[in-house]
Design a protein around this motif. Sequence first.
Motif, short mmCIF file in Angstrom:
data_model
loop_
_atom_site.label_atom_id
_atom_site.label_comp_id
_atom_site.label_asym_id
_atom_site.label_seq_id
_atom_site.Cartn_x
_atom_site.Cartn_y
_atom_site.Cartn_z
N LEU A 83 -11.01 5.42 -23.33
CA LEU A 83 -9.81 6.02 -22.77
C LEU A 83 -10.01 6.32 -21.28
O LEU A 83 -9.12 6.06 -20.46
N HIS A 84 -11.16 6.85 -20.94
CA HIS A 84 -11.51 7.15 -19.55
C HIS A 84 -11.39 5.89 -18.70
O HIS A 84 -10.76 5.90 -17.63
N ALA A 85 -11.98 4.80 -19.16
CA ALA A 85 -11.96 3.55 -18.40
C ALA A 85 -10.54 3.01 -18.24
O ALA A 85 -10.15 2.58 -17.15
N VAL A 86 -9.78 3.04 -19.33
CA VAL A 86 -8.40 2.52 -19.29
C VAL A 86 -7.54 3.37 -18.35
O VAL A 86 -6.80 2.83 -17.52
N LEU A 87 -7.63 4.69 -18.47
CA LEU A 87 -6.84 5.57 -17.60
C LEU A 87 -7.24 5.41 -16.14
O LEU A 87 -6.38 5.41 -15.25
N PHE A 88 -8.53 5.26 -15.89
CA PHE A 88 -8.99 5.05 -14.51
C PHE A 88 -8.38 3.76 -13.94
O PHE A 88 -7.83 3.77 -12.84
N GLU A 89 -8.47 2.68 -14.69
CA GLU A 89 -7.94 1.40 -14.21
C GLU A 89 -6.43 1.43 -14.05
O GLU A 89 -5.89 0.88 -13.08
N LEU A 90 -5.72 2.07 -14.97
CA LEU A 90 -4.26 2.18 -14.84
C LEU A 90 -3.88 2.95 -13.58
O LEU A 90 -2.96 2.56 -12.85
N GLY A 91 -4.59 4.04 -13.32
CA GLY A 91 -4.34 4.80 -12.10
C GLY A 91 -4.61 3.98 -10.86
O GLY A 91 -3.85 4.02 -9.88
N LEU A 92 -5.68 3.21 -10.90
CA LEU A 92 -6.02 2.35 -9.76
C LEU A 92 -4.95 1.28 -9.55
O LEU A 92 -4.57 0.98 -8.40
N ILE A 93 -4.43 0.73 -10.63
CA ILE A 93 -3.35 -0.26 -10.53
C ILE A 93 -2.13 0.37 -9.86
O ILE A 93 -1.52 -0.22 -8.96
N VAL A 94 -1.77 1.57 -10.28
CA VAL A 94 -0.61 2.26 -9.71
C VAL A 94 -0.80 2.48 -8.21
O VAL A 94 0.15 2.36 -7.44
N LEU A 95 -2.02 2.75 -7.80
CA LEU A 95 -2.29 2.98 -6.39
C LEU A 95 -2.40 1.69 -5.58
O LEU A 95 -1.93 1.63 -4.43
N LEU A 96 -3.02 0.65 -6.15
CA LEU A 96 -3.34 -0.54 -5.37
C LEU A 96 -2.23 -1.60 -5.33
O LEU A 96 -2.10 -2.30 -4.32
N VAL A 97 -1.47 -1.73 -6.40
CA VAL A 97 -0.46 -2.80 -6.45
C VAL A 97 0.58 -2.63 -5.33
O VAL A 97 0.86 -3.59 -4.61
N PRO A 98 1.15 -1.43 -5.15
CA PRO A 98 2.11 -1.30 -4.04
C PRO A 98 1.47 -1.54 -2.66
O PRO A 98 2.10 -2.12 -1.78
N LEU A 99 0.23 -1.10 -2.50
CA LEU A 99 -0.48 -1.33 -1.24
C LEU A 99 -0.64 -2.82 -0.98
O LEU A 99 -0.37 -3.30 0.13
N ALA A 100 -1.06 -3.57 -1.98
CA ALA A 100 -1.24 -5.02 -1.83
C ALA A 100 0.09 -5.70 -1.55
O ALA A 100 0.17 -6.59 -0.69
N ALA A 101 1.14 -5.31 -2.27
CA ALA A 101 2.46 -5.92 -2.07
C ALA A 101 2.94 -5.69 -0.64
O ALA A 101 3.44 -6.62 0.01
N TRP A 102 2.78 -4.48 -0.17
CA TRP A 102 3.21 -4.15 1.19
C TRP A 102 2.37 -4.89 2.23
O TRP A 102 2.89 -5.53 3.14
N TRP A 103 1.05 -4.82 2.11
CA TRP A 103 0.15 -5.39 3.12
C TRP A 103 0.26 -6.91 3.19
O TRP A 103 0.24 -7.49 4.27
N LEU A 104 0.37 -7.54 2.03
CA LEU A 104 0.42 -9.01 1.99
C LEU A 104 1.84 -9.56 2.02
O LEU A 104 2.03 -10.78 2.04
N GLU A 105 2.82 -8.66 1.98
CA GLU A 105 4.24 -9.04 1.95
C GLU A 105 4.51 -9.99 0.78
O GLU A 105 5.05 -11.09 0.94
N ILE A 106 4.10 -9.52 -0.41
CA ILE A 106 4.33 -10.27 -1.65
C ILE A 106 5.04 -9.35 -2.63
O ILE A 106 5.17 -8.15 -2.40
N SER A 107 5.50 -9.92 -3.73
CA SER A 107 6.21 -9.12 -4.73
C SER A 107 5.23 -8.23 -5.48
O SER A 107 4.02 -8.47 -5.48
N LEU A 108 5.76 -7.22 -6.16
CA LEU A 108 4.93 -6.36 -6.98
C LEU A 108 4.27 -7.14 -8.11
O LEU A 108 3.12 -6.88 -8.47
N LEU A 109 4.98 -8.13 -8.66
CA LEU A 109 4.40 -8.96 -9.72
C LEU A 109 3.22 -9.77 -9.19
O LEU A 109 2.16 -9.83 -9.82
N GLU A 110 3.38 -10.36 -8.02
CA GLU A 110 2.27 -11.11 -7.42
C GLU A 110 1.09 -10.18 -7.12
O GLU A 110 -0.07 -10.55 -7.34
N ALA A 111 1.38 -8.98 -6.65
CA ALA A 111 0.33 -8.01 -6.37
C ALA A 111 -0.36 -7.57 -7.66
O ALA A 111 -1.58 -7.38 -7.68
N LEU A 112 0.41 -7.42 -8.73
CA LEU A 112 -0.18 -7.07 -10.03
C LEU A 112 -1.11 -8.19 -10.51
O LEU A 112 -2.21 -7.92 -10.99
#
Length: 150
Positions: A83-112
């Motif tokens: 549970l710890h590992a899954v929650l950690f990774e989910l939180g990281l996804i929530v933080l990193l996907v929008p950053l990647a989408a914005w920085w690379l100018e790609i969609s949220l799906l592509e960033a995911l």
Amino acid sequence: MQTSLTARSFTERAGHAVAFELIAVAICAPALAWVMDRPLAHVGALTAMFSAVAMLWNVAFNALFDRAQARIGFERRIGIRMLHAVLFELGLIVLLVPLAAWWLEISLLEALLLDIGLILFFLPYTLGFNWIYDILRERYVRQNARAVRG
């Protein structure tokens, strides 16, 4: 000097985290630049941001998890560790996907999808890095213990 194979100072933990992230950035930045056909400096800046966010999230998440454990009183058996590992990774996804989408100018799906690829890299990388680190650390600690004993 540390005399125990398990005792780790704050300085050692910080050094471990920095080494882990520097090596990961050195691997990921050129690989992503090549796969995505983007300039290394641009992708390198993103991987450095990812690294900083991951380290900050690690500290914050583990502090919150420790508080939850103290309040609720659960043991860290395999189910809780998963549970710890899954929650950690989910939180990281929530933080990193929008950053990647914005920085690379790609969609949220592509960033995911990019983030999923990074997770697939980091699973074996984390295992390998920590395994090698532990082997080298054990050798270092034992060698220093022999030197002190004379």
